[in-house]
Design a protein around this motif. Structure first.
Motif, PDB file in Angstrom:
ATOM      1  N   SER A 124      19.668   3.879  -2.142  1.00 38.75           N
ATOM      2  CA  SER A 124      18.588   4.117  -3.098  1.00 38.75           C
ATOM      3  C   SER A 124      17.302   4.429  -2.339  1.00 38.75           C
ATOM      4  O   SER A 124      17.055   3.890  -1.262  1.00 38.75           O
ATOM      5  N   ILE A 125      16.524   5.338  -2.901  1.00 34.18           N
ATOM      6  CA  ILE A 125      15.227   5.678  -2.324  1.00 34.18           C
ATOM      7  C   ILE A 125      14.208   5.740  -3.444  1.00 34.18           C
ATOM      8  O   ILE A 125      14.494   6.250  -4.530  1.00 34.18           O
ATOM      9  N   ILE A 126      13.042   5.183  -3.172  1.00 32.70           N
ATOM     10  CA  ILE A 126      11.924   5.249  -4.112  1.00 32.70           C
ATOM     11  C   ILE A 126      10.709   5.717  -3.325  1.00 32.70           C
ATOM     12  O   ILE A 126      10.364   5.127  -2.299  1.00 32.70           O
ATOM     13  N   VAL A 127      10.096   6.792  -3.795  1.00 31.49           N
ATOM     14  CA  VAL A 127       8.848   7.284  -3.220  1.00 31.49           C
ATOM     15  C   VAL A 127       7.803   7.104  -4.306  1.00 31.49           C
ATOM     16  O   VAL A 127       7.963   7.595  -5.413  1.00 31.49           O
ATOM     17  N   GLU A 128       6.750   6.344  -3.983  1.00 30.53           N
ATOM     18  CA  GLU A 128       5.748   6.080  -5.010  1.00 30.53           C
ATOM     19  C   GLU A 128       4.336   6.168  -4.453  1.00 30.53           C
ATOM     20  O   GLU A 128       4.110   6.016  -3.261  1.00 30.53           O
ATOM     21  N   LEU A 129       3.424   6.431  -5.365  1.00 29.87           N
ATOM     22  CA  LEU A 129       2.007   6.524  -5.043  1.00 29.87           C
ATOM     23  C   LEU A 129       1.366   5.157  -5.222  1.00 29.87           C
ATOM     24  O   LEU A 129       1.592   4.480  -6.224  1.00 29.87           O
ATOM     25  N   VAL A 130       0.568   4.774  -4.233  1.00 34.24           N
ATOM     26  CA  VAL A 130      -0.199   3.539  -4.317  1.00 34.24           C
ATOM     27  C   VAL A 130      -1.670   3.930  -4.184  1.00 34.24           C
ATOM     28  O   VAL A 130      -2.061   4.574  -3.213  1.00 34.24           O
ATOM     29  N   VAL A 131      -2.473   3.580  -5.182  1.00 31.96           N
ATOM     30  CA  VAL A 131      -3.894   3.928  -5.182  1.00 31.96           C
ATOM     31  C   VAL A 131      -4.702   2.639  -5.115  1.00 31.96           C
ATOM     32  O   VAL A 131      -4.470   1.710  -5.895  1.00 31.96           O
ATOM     33  N   THR A 132      -5.637   2.598  -4.171  1.00 29.64           N
ATOM     34  CA  THR A 132      -6.485   1.424  -4.005  1.00 29.64           C
ATOM     35  C   THR A 132      -7.956   1.827  -4.017  1.00 29.64           C
ATOM     36  O   THR A 132      -8.305   2.923  -3.593  1.00 29.64           O
ATOM     37  N   ALA A 133      -8.775   0.927  -4.487  1.00 28.67           N
ATOM     38  CA  ALA A 133     -10.221   1.145  -4.469  1.00 28.67           C
ATOM     39  C   ALA A 133     -10.751   0.760  -3.093  1.00 28.67           C
ATOM     40  O   ALA A 133     -10.348  -0.245  -2.515  1.00 28.67           O
ATOM     41  N   CYS A 134     -11.659   1.573  -2.568  1.00 32.21           N
ATOM     42  CA  CYS A 134     -12.291   1.322  -1.272  1.00 32.21           C
ATOM     43  C   CYS A 134     -13.797   1.362  -1.451  1.00 32.21           C
ATOM     44  O   CYS A 134     -14.315   2.122  -2.260  1.00 32.21           O
ATOM     45  N   GLN A 135     -14.487   0.539  -0.664  1.00 35.42           N
ATOM     46  CA  GLN A 135     -15.944   0.488  -0.782  1.00 35.42           C
ATOM     47  C   GLN A 135     -16.556   0.269   0.592  1.00 35.42           C
ATOM     48  O   GLN A 135     -16.208  -0.677   1.284  1.00 35.42           O
TER      49      GLN A 135
END
Length: 139
Positions: free
Chosen positions: A7-18
């Motif tokens: 199994s393979i999962i490719v996913e987007l992870v979005v984080t807030a940066c400051q």
């Protein structure tokens, strides 16, 4: 061969940066899981250009790398060996001997979804005058 696929999962992870009070942005990155485990350490990154090239051709690709940009820095002496087999892709990690075979269509579908997510994020954040950077910035 489809019965023995990993199994393979490719996913987007979005984080807030400051950086400071008025300097906020959203940063997108990819994560890849094979059989529910990341084949790289938490301090590693995915080299998007290498990853995308590996979906089109056979060869050695430094898909995973150190945050500094030098794969060797985090122990990637050799890149992932990529072999295309009809509808599937086989990855071999010569650094530890692990091998995975997974559906190319699954990755293609994940990337289609990620591109849609990125478009939504870019539109949403731009309305709030917040920049989106990272994976898909120039897609």
């Amino acid at each position: 061969m489809s019965n023995n696929l990993d199994s393979i999962i490719v996913e987007l992870v979005v984080t807030a940066c400051q950086a400071e009070a008025n300097n906020i942005w959203m940063q997108g990155g990819l994560e890849i899981s094979l059989n529910n485990e990341k084949p790289y350490t938490d301090s590693d990154i995915i080299d998007i250009d290498e990853f995308l090239k590996s979906l089109e051709q056979d060869g050695e690709f430094f898909i995973f790398s150190c945050h500094c940009g030098l794969p060797e820095c985090s122990g990637w002496e050799l890149g992932i060996q990529v072999l295309h087999l009809e509808e599937n892709i086989k990855w071999t990690n010569p650094n530890n001997g692990k091998t995975w075979c997974f559906s190319k269509q699954k990755i293609t579908n994940d990337l289609i979804n990620i591109r849609e997510e990125i478009a939504n994020y870019k539109q949403f954040f731009s309305q709030k005058d917040i920049a989106y950077v990272g994976v898909g910035y120039n897609w």
